[in-house]
Write a protein that holds these residues in place. Structure first.
Motif, mmCIF file in Angstrom:
data_model
loop_
_atom_site.group_PDB
_atom_site.id
_atom_site.type_symbol
_atom_site.label_atom_id
_atom_site.label_comp_id
_atom_site.label_asym_id
_atom_site.label_seq_id
_atom_site.Cartn_x
_atom_site.Cartn_y
_atom_site.Cartn_z
ATOM 1 N N ARG A 70 0.895 -1.388 0.006
ATOM 2 C CA ARG A 70 0.046 0.161 -0.056
ATOM 3 C C ARG A 70 0.846 1.202 -0.011
ATOM 4 N NH1 ARG A 70 -5.207 0.351 2.159
ATOM 5 N NH2 ARG A 70 -4.578 2.313 3.260
ATOM 6 N N THR A 71 1.920 1.180 0.958
ATOM 7 C CA THR A 71 2.659 2.321 0.753
ATOM 8 C C THR A 71 3.151 2.821 -0.303
ATOM 9 O OG1 THR A 71 3.294 2.082 3.316
ATOM 10 C CG2 THR A 71 4.676 3.314 2.142
ATOM 11 N N ALA A 72 3.966 1.804 -1.072
ATOM 12 C CA ALA A 72 4.374 1.844 -2.536
ATOM 13 C C ALA A 72 3.548 2.252 -3.483
ATOM 14 C CB ALA A 72 5.150 0.508 -2.936
ATOM 15 N N CYS A 81 12.570 -1.887 -1.217
ATOM 16 C CA CYS A 81 13.313 -2.186 -2.440
ATOM 17 C C CYS A 81 13.517 -0.722 -3.493
ATOM 18 C CB CYS A 81 12.601 -3.214 -3.117
ATOM 19 S SG CYS A 81 11.080 -2.950 -4.261
ATOM 20 N N ALA A 82 14.031 -0.990 -4.455
ATOM 21 C CA ALA A 82 14.315 0.181 -5.169
ATOM 22 C C ALA A 82 13.074 -0.126 -6.227
ATOM 23 C CB ALA A 82 15.629 0.171 -6.063
ATOM 24 N N LEU A 83 11.949 0.570 -6.058
ATOM 25 C CA LEU A 83 10.693 0.289 -6.831
ATOM 26 C C LEU A 83 10.977 0.936 -8.172
ATOM 27 C CD1 LEU A 83 7.664 -0.581 -6.586
ATOM 28 C CD2 LEU A 83 7.204 1.836 -6.131
ATOM 29 N N VAL A 84 10.619 0.169 -9.204
ATOM 30 C CA VAL A 84 10.794 0.980 -10.630
ATOM 31 C C VAL A 84 9.136 1.368 -11.025
ATOM 32 C CG1 VAL A 84 11.157 0.432 -13.040
ATOM 33 C CG2 VAL A 84 12.523 -0.479 -11.222
ATOM 34 N N VAL A 85 9.148 2.927 -11.353
ATOM 35 C CA VAL A 85 7.903 3.300 -11.803
ATOM 36 C C VAL A 85 8.126 3.991 -13.017
ATOM 37 C CG1 VAL A 85 6.269 5.179 -11.041
ATOM 38 C CG2 VAL A 85 7.558 4.245 -9.191
ATOM 39 N N LYS A 86 6.971 3.680 -13.802
ATOM 40 C CA LYS A 86 6.920 4.052 -15.149
ATOM 41 C C LYS A 86 5.290 4.346 -15.625
ATOM 42 C CE LYS A 86 10.673 0.872 -16.941
ATOM 43 N NZ LYS A 86 11.398 0.220 -17.774
ATOM 44 N N VAL A 87 5.437 5.266 -16.608
ATOM 45 C CA VAL A 87 4.184 5.697 -17.079
ATOM 46 C C VAL A 87 4.124 5.054 -18.357
ATOM 47 C CG1 VAL A 87 2.731 7.510 -17.837
ATOM 48 C CG2 VAL A 87 3.800 7.988 -15.706
ATOM 49 N N THR A 88 3.151 4.428 -18.798
ATOM 50 C CA THR A 88 2.709 3.587 -20.024
ATOM 51 C C THR A 88 2.404 4.860 -21.168
ATOM 52 O OG1 THR A 88 0.651 3.258 -19.975
ATOM 53 C CG2 THR A 88 1.953 1.483 -19.131
ATOM 54 N N GLY A 89 2.708 4.391 -22.537
ATOM 55 C CA GLY A 89 2.136 5.311 -23.710
ATOM 56 C C GLY A 89 0.727 5.766 -23.476
ATOM 57 N N ALA A 90 -0.160 4.828 -22.668
ATOM 58 C CA ALA A 90 -1.604 5.335 -22.629
ATOM 59 C C ALA A 90 -1.804 6.176 -21.272
ATOM 60 C CB ALA A 90 -2.380 4.111 -22.418
ATOM 61 N N ALA A 92 -0.826 5.404 -18.005
ATOM 62 C CA ALA A 92 -1.030 4.641 -16.870
ATOM 63 C C ALA A 92 0.248 4.575 -16.099
ATOM 64 C CB ALA A 92 -1.623 3.148 -17.121
ATOM 65 N N VAL A 93 0.211 4.532 -14.829
ATOM 66 C CA VAL A 93 1.419 4.344 -13.847
ATOM 67 C C VAL A 93 1.380 3.206 -13.738
ATOM 68 C CG1 VAL A 93 2.433 5.225 -11.923
ATOM 69 C CG2 VAL A 93 0.990 6.765 -13.260
ATOM 70 N N THR A 94 2.693 2.573 -13.764
ATOM 71 C CA THR A 94 3.064 1.046 -13.463
ATOM 72 C C THR A 94 4.299 1.038 -12.449
ATOM 73 O OG1 THR A 94 4.427 0.459 -15.543
ATOM 74 C CG2 THR A 94 1.975 0.227 -15.628
ATOM 75 N N TYR A 95 4.349 0.337 -11.737
ATOM 76 C CA TYR A 95 5.516 -0.147 -10.784
ATOM 77 C C TYR A 95 5.957 -1.621 -10.689
ATOM 78 C CZ TYR A 95 1.834 -0.254 -7.322
ATOM 79 O OH TYR A 95 0.541 -0.504 -6.596
ATOM 80 N N ARG A 96 7.279 -1.758 -10.529
ATOM 81 C CA ARG A 96 7.648 -3.170 -10.169
ATOM 82 C C ARG A 96 8.623 -2.976 -9.152
ATOM 83 N NH1 ARG A 96 7.437 -7.373 -13.130
ATOM 84 N NH2 ARG A 96 6.718 -6.345 -15.140
ATOM 85 N N HIS A 97 8.075 -3.977 -7.943
ATOM 86 C CA HIS A 97 9.018 -4.198 -7.075
ATOM 87 C C HIS A 97 10.176 -5.205 -7.220
ATOM 88 C CE1 HIS A 97 6.521 -2.541 -3.971
ATOM 89 N NE2 HIS A 97 5.353 -2.666 -4.560
ATOM 90 N N GLU A 98 11.409 -5.376 -6.568
ATOM 91 C CA GLU A 98 12.359 -6.108 -6.801
ATOM 92 C C GLU A 98 11.604 -7.440 -6.397
ATOM 93 O OE1 GLU A 98 15.877 -4.774 -4.988
ATOM 94 O OE2 GLU A 98 15.938 -3.323 -6.356
ATOM 95 N N VAL A 99 12.240 -8.678 -6.955
ATOM 96 C CA VAL A 99 11.681 -9.993 -6.715
ATOM 97 C C VAL A 99 11.820 -10.344 -5.248
ATOM 98 C CG1 VAL A 99 12.089 -12.607 -7.276
ATOM 99 C CG2 VAL A 99 12.252 -10.948 -9.034
ATOM 100 N N HIS A 100 12.804 -9.865 -4.619
ATOM 101 C CA HIS A 100 12.706 -10.284 -3.017
ATOM 102 C C HIS A 100 12.061 -9.462 -2.106
ATOM 103 C CE1 HIS A 100 15.329 -6.789 -3.351
ATOM 104 N NE2 HIS A 100 15.202 -6.485 -1.792
ATOM 105 N N CYS A 101 11.356 -8.504 -2.557
ATOM 106 C CA CYS A 101 10.409 -7.537 -1.860
ATOM 107 C C CYS A 101 9.195 -8.370 -1.437
ATOM 108 C CB CYS A 101 10.235 -6.179 -2.660
ATOM 109 S SG CYS A 101 9.117 -4.983 -1.739
ATOM 110 N N PRO A 102 8.873 -8.124 -0.213
ATOM 111 C CA PRO A 102 7.575 -8.765 0.303
ATOM 112 C C PRO A 102 6.517 -8.071 -0.327
ATOM 113 C CG PRO A 102 8.496 -7.273 1.974
ATOM 114 C CD PRO A 102 9.638 -7.297 0.812
ATOM 115 N N ALA A 103 6.577 -6.872 -0.936
ATOM 116 C CA ALA A 103 5.324 -6.173 -1.722
ATOM 117 C C ALA A 103 5.277 -6.697 -3.028
ATOM 118 C CB ALA A 103 5.534 -4.695 -1.538
ATOM 119 N N ASP A 104 6.159 -7.305 -3.604
ATOM 120 C CA ASP A 104 6.059 -8.063 -4.919
ATOM 121 C C ASP A 104 4.893 -8.854 -4.905
ATOM 122 O OD1 ASP A 104 7.011 -8.812 -7.810
ATOM 123 O OD2 ASP A 104 6.981 -10.446 -6.658
ATOM 124 N N PRO A 105 3.980 -8.612 -6.005
ATOM 125 C CA PRO A 105 2.542 -9.225 -5.998
ATOM 126 C C PRO A 105 2.563 -10.768 -6.061
ATOM 127 C CG PRO A 105 2.500 -7.293 -7.663
ATOM 128 C CD PRO A 105 4.001 -7.373 -7.067
#
Length: 123
Positions: A70-72, A81-90, A92-105
């Motif tokens: 939720r915080t992320a 973790c070092a969260l990667v945040v991007k905006v798609t061409g459409a 939409a804001v997307t983000y990806r957690h590192e694999v070891h992060c407990p917040a990775d879906p």
């Protein structure tokens, strides 16, 4: 469209997306409502963010992972973790957690399953 125009268009789109992300990051999150399905709807600038509510009856490791998630989602900054945040061409804001992060879906779903909780993923 020639290559020069295509590069200029991609650059313009990238700049627009970076500006949109900066606008969202600068805004203060504002909770709009809680749904019957156990989610909260927030607004942060022009962005609408939907995050799960953390049930108090969940085991502590699952509550912690959901809180980090939720915080992320609300701040675009993950405390684990070092969260990667991007905006798609459409736009939409997307983000990806590192694999070891407990917040990775995927990791969050696996952790919940270990405790007998089925997590539904909203996309």
């Amino acid at each position: 469209m020639n290559a020069r125009k295509a590069r200029a268009k991609r650059r313009e789109l990238r700049e627009r997306n970076e500006q949109l992300l900066a606008t969202v990051r600068a805004a203060v999150p504002e909770r709009l409502r809680t749904t019957d399905g156990g989610y909260e709807v927030w607004r942060r600038g022009p962005a609408t963010i939907v995050v799960p509510v953390v049930p108090l009856h969940y085991p502590e490791p699952v509550q912690t992972a959901l809180t980090v998630y939720r915080t992320a989602a609300l701040t675009y900054d993950c405390p684990r973790c070092a969260l990667v945040v991007k905006v798609t061409g459409a736009g939409a804001v997307t983000y990806r957690h590192e694999v070891h992060c407990p917040a990775d879906p995927d990791r969050l779903a696996a952790l919940a399953a270990e405790h007998g909780i089925v997590m539904k993923r909203k996309v």
